[in-house]
Enzyme design. Structure first.
Site, PDB file in Angstrom:
ATOM      1  N   VAL A  10      -3.573   6.814 -50.920  1.00 35.28           N
ATOM      2  CA  VAL A  10      -3.915   6.877 -52.337  1.00 35.28           C
ATOM      3  C   VAL A  10      -5.297   6.260 -52.482  1.00 35.28           C
ATOM      4  O   VAL A  10      -5.747   5.502 -51.620  1.00 35.28           O
ATOM      5  CB  VAL A  10      -2.887   6.158 -53.248  1.00 35.28           C
ATOM      6  CG1 VAL A  10      -1.552   6.886 -53.252  1.00 35.28           C
ATOM      7  CG2 VAL A  10      -2.707   4.709 -52.835  1.00 35.28           C
ATOM      8  N   SER A  11      -5.967   6.597 -53.575  1.00 35.33           N
ATOM      9  CA  SER A  11      -7.362   6.181 -53.730  1.00 35.33           C
ATOM     10  C   SER A  11      -7.544   4.777 -54.287  1.00 35.33           C
ATOM     11  O   SER A  11      -8.518   4.104 -53.974  1.00 35.33           O
ATOM     12  CB  SER A  11      -8.098   7.171 -54.634  1.00 35.33           C
ATOM     13  OG  SER A  11      -8.098   8.436 -54.045  1.00 35.33           O
ATOM     14  N   THR A  12      -6.625   4.333 -55.126  1.00 34.99           N
ATOM     15  CA  THR A  12      -6.817   3.037 -55.782  1.00 34.99           C
ATOM     16  C   THR A  12      -5.601   2.140 -55.609  1.00 34.99           C
ATOM     17  O   THR A  12      -4.494   2.608 -55.343  1.00 34.99           O
ATOM     18  CB  THR A  12      -7.089   3.210 -57.291  1.00 34.99           C
ATOM     19  OG1 THR A  12      -5.951   3.838 -57.892  1.00 34.99           O
ATOM     20  CG2 THR A  12      -8.323   4.056 -57.538  1.00 34.99           C
TER      21      THR A  12
END
Length: 187
Positions: A10-12
């Site tokens: 996931v990015s964050t």
């Protein structure tokens, strides 16, 4: 013996990996590596690098979607090339990607193009938003981290050189020269 590995990303930090990891477990992955990092490049993605270094011929790398692996066609092609050299298969649980088949390879290429297209569209929208905010006068960019007045004071009043000023303020010498230049003070 061939092993099925999973990779989740996931990015964050506020996003959750649980759905991806469960999907990878359900697909039969024996080992799952997961991380919270941007997919824009492989830089800083230590879990992915660990997998790429560890995979052996006959193994399978599984992701839920190709955009979890890469956001640019160049990165995706580099990863797939490295996997192919090692004799490793790439699969996706939510997309018909399987690099052992011609159809799976073709679909992989199309998904890579669309992932990069989506990234470019997002970047364009962001730049348009910044331009609109600047036009309204509400976007000024990052606040300066260097106080040119303090640089000038240290140079003139305390007779410090650029290197000493840079060390004292924790900035680069080039920043000192730029700050002095802004005051019309050659260093």
């Amino acid at each position: 013996m061939a092993v099925m590995y999973g990779y989740a990303r996931v990015s964050t930090n506020d996003q959750d990996l649980a759905l991806q990891t469960q999907s990878l477990r359900d697909a039969g992955c024996e080992i799952i590596r997961a991380e919270k990092a941007s997919g824009a490049s492989r830089k800083g993605r230590s879990e992915l690098q660990l997998l790429l270094d560890f995979l052996r011929p006959g193994d399978t790398l599984t992701v839920t979607r190709i955009d979890r692996l890469a956001r640019s066609i160049k990165d995706l092609q580099d990863i797939v090339f490295a996997l192919n050299l090692k004799g490793v298969t790439l699969k996706a649980t939510e997309q018909p990607v399987d690099t052992r088949t011609a159809a799976g390879k073709a679909f992989l290429d199309m998904l890579g193009v669309f992932a990069e297209f989506e990234t470019n569209l997002r970047r364009e929208r962001q730049l348009e938003g910044i331009a609109a905010a600047k036009a309204r006068g509400v976007y000024r960019g990052r606040k300066p981290s260097i106080d040119p007045a303090e640089v000038h004071r240290l140079y003139v009043d305390e007779k410090m050189g650029a290197t000493a000023i840079a060390r004292k303020l924790g900035i680069g010498r080039a920043s000192v020269y730029r700050a002095l230049d802004a005051y019309g003070q050659p260093a």
